[in-house]
Design a protein around this motif. Structure first.
Motif, PDB file in Angstrom:
ATOM      1  N   MET A  34       1.076  -1.035   0.174  1.00 23.97           N
ATOM      2  CA  MET A  34       0.072  -0.229  -0.195  1.00 23.97           C
ATOM      3  C   MET A  34       0.921   0.793   0.859  1.00 23.97           C
ATOM      4  N   GLY A  35       0.112   2.127  -0.287  1.00 21.44           N
ATOM      5  CA  GLY A  35       1.545   3.310  -0.374  1.00 21.44           C
ATOM      6  C   GLY A  35       0.096   4.774  -0.627  1.00 21.44           C
ATOM      7  N   TRP A  36       0.953   5.254   0.308  1.00 16.63           N
ATOM      8  CA  TRP A  36      -0.131   6.821   0.235  1.00 16.63           C
ATOM      9  C   TRP A  36       0.975   8.143  -0.434  1.00 16.63           C
ATOM     10  N   ARG A  45       1.434  14.467  -9.097  1.00 15.58           N
ATOM     11  CA  ARG A  45       1.360  13.875  -7.594  1.00 15.58           C
ATOM     12  C   ARG A  45       2.302  12.951  -7.421  1.00 15.58           C
ATOM     13  N   GLU A  46       2.788  12.472  -5.875  1.00 15.20           N
ATOM     14  CA  GLU A  46       4.345  12.345  -6.027  1.00 15.20           C
ATOM     15  C   GLU A  46       3.987  11.342  -4.477  1.00 15.20           C
ATOM     16  N   PHE A  47       4.358  10.868  -4.578  1.00 13.08           N
ATOM     17  CA  PHE A  47       4.890   9.587  -3.955  1.00 13.08           C
ATOM     18  C   PHE A  47       5.051  10.026  -1.948  1.00 13.08           C
ATOM     19  N   VAL A  48       4.336   9.447  -1.696  1.00 13.00           N
ATOM     20  CA  VAL A  48       4.826   9.627   0.159  1.00 13.00           C
ATOM     21  C   VAL A  48       5.268   8.522   0.703  1.00 13.00           C
ATOM     22  N   ALA A  49       4.899   7.918   0.659  1.00 10.04           N
ATOM     23  CA  ALA A  49       5.398   6.873   1.328  1.00 10.04           C
ATOM     24  C   ALA A  49       4.715   5.103   1.155  1.00 10.04           C
ATOM     25  N   GLY A  50       5.438   4.023   1.160  1.00 14.28           N
ATOM     26  CA  GLY A  50       4.978   2.870   0.567  1.00 14.28           C
ATOM     27  C   GLY A  50       5.343   1.658   2.025  1.00 14.28           C
ATOM     28  N   ILE A  51       4.451   0.162   2.229  1.00 15.33           N
ATOM     29  CA  ILE A  51       4.369  -0.261   3.173  1.00 15.33           C
ATOM     30  C   ILE A  51       4.377  -1.705   2.366  1.00 15.33           C
ATOM     31  N   ASN A  52       5.179  -3.173   2.627  1.00 12.83           N
ATOM     32  CA  ASN A  52       4.849  -3.609   1.541  1.00 12.83           C
ATOM     33  C   ASN A  52       3.963  -4.479   2.168  1.00 12.83           C
ATOM     34  N   TRP A  53       3.460  -5.889   1.783  1.00 14.55           N
ATOM     35  CA  TRP A  53       2.128  -6.476   2.291  1.00 14.55           C
ATOM     36  C   TRP A  53       1.904  -7.070   4.010  1.00 14.55           C
ATOM     37  N   SER A  54       3.322  -7.504   4.300  1.00 12.27           N
ATOM     38  CA  SER A  54       3.579  -7.658   5.344  1.00 12.27           C
ATOM     39  C   SER A  54       3.393  -6.216   6.708  1.00 12.27           C
ATOM     40  N   PRO A 108       9.451   3.818  -5.394  1.00 13.97           N
ATOM     41  CA  PRO A 108       9.039   5.048  -5.119  1.00 13.97           C
ATOM     42  C   PRO A 108       7.607   5.492  -6.552  1.00 13.97           C
ATOM     43  N   THR A 109       6.988   4.646  -7.195  1.00 19.87           N
ATOM     44  CA  THR A 109       6.655   5.809  -8.439  1.00 19.87           C
ATOM     45  C   THR A 109       4.211   5.102  -8.250  1.00 19.87           C
ATOM     46  N   THR A 110       4.252   6.048  -8.674  1.00 19.68           N
ATOM     47  CA  THR A 110       2.705   5.626  -8.765  1.00 19.68           C
ATOM     48  C   THR A 110       2.348   5.322 -10.146  1.00 19.68           C
ATOM     49  N   SER A 111       3.126   4.453 -11.127  1.00 17.65           N
ATOM     50  CA  SER A 111       2.455   3.677 -11.938  1.00 17.65           C
ATOM     51  C   SER A 111       1.710   2.206 -11.178  1.00 17.65           C
ATOM     52  N   ASP A 112       2.853   1.140  -9.822  1.00 18.26           N
ATOM     53  CA  ASP A 112       2.627   0.470  -9.701  1.00 18.26           C
ATOM     54  C   ASP A 112       1.170   0.029  -9.357  1.00 18.26           C
ATOM     55  N   PHE A 113       0.972   1.238  -8.712  1.00 17.79           N
ATOM     56  CA  PHE A 113      -0.589   1.121  -7.513  1.00 17.79           C
ATOM     57  C   PHE A 113      -1.910   1.720  -8.684  1.00 17.79           C
ATOM     58  N   GLY A 114      -3.082   0.777  -8.781  1.00 16.13           N
ATOM     59  CA  GLY A 114      -4.162   0.388  -9.725  1.00 16.13           C
ATOM     60  C   GLY A 114      -5.422   0.936  -8.878  1.00 16.13           C
TER      61      GLY A 114
END
Length: 126
Positions: A34-36, A45-54, A108-114
């Protein structure tokens, strides 16, 4: 498709704190990073933070490192963004997003998030 609803935005003075929440529903939440992200008027739009599945791995933009903390509670299908020492330049619409594919490394990229939420406004006054 994952559906997200953000909350917790508002108006705060510089130096203050806010905690954003993102409640997810739909597909399985726990297997996806997940990401913010944020978008200020007139800016991309810019990446702020991301966290893996666990929740064992996190990534931050340099501009928020040491001030913001991302976390998740897979039992509650919720991801959080704790924002401390807020600055006027943090003013933006903040969006929660889910990675397109399961068990992937957060980049840290928007393109991976759908999957995207509708956003919550954060305004920091000087």
């Amino acid at each position: 498709q994952l559906q997200m609803v953000e909350s917790g935005g508002g108006l705060v003075q510089a130096g203050g704190s806010l905690r954003l929440s993102c409640a997810a529903s739909g597909r399985t939440f726990s297997g996806y990073a997940m990401g913010w992200f944020r978008q200020a008027p007139g800016k991309e739009r810019e990446f702020v933070a991301g966290i893996n599945w666990s929740g064992s791995s996190t990534v931050y933009a340099d501009s928020v490192k040491d001030r913001f903390t991302i976390s998740r509670d897979n039992a509650k299908n919720t991801v959080y963004l704790q924002m401390n020492s807020l600055k006027p330049e943090d003013t933006a619409e903040y969006y929660c997003a889910g990675h397109t594919y399961p068990y992937r490394v957060v980049k840290p990229t928007t393109s991976d998030f759908g999957s995207w939420g509708q956003g919550t406004q954060v305004t920091v006054s000087s």
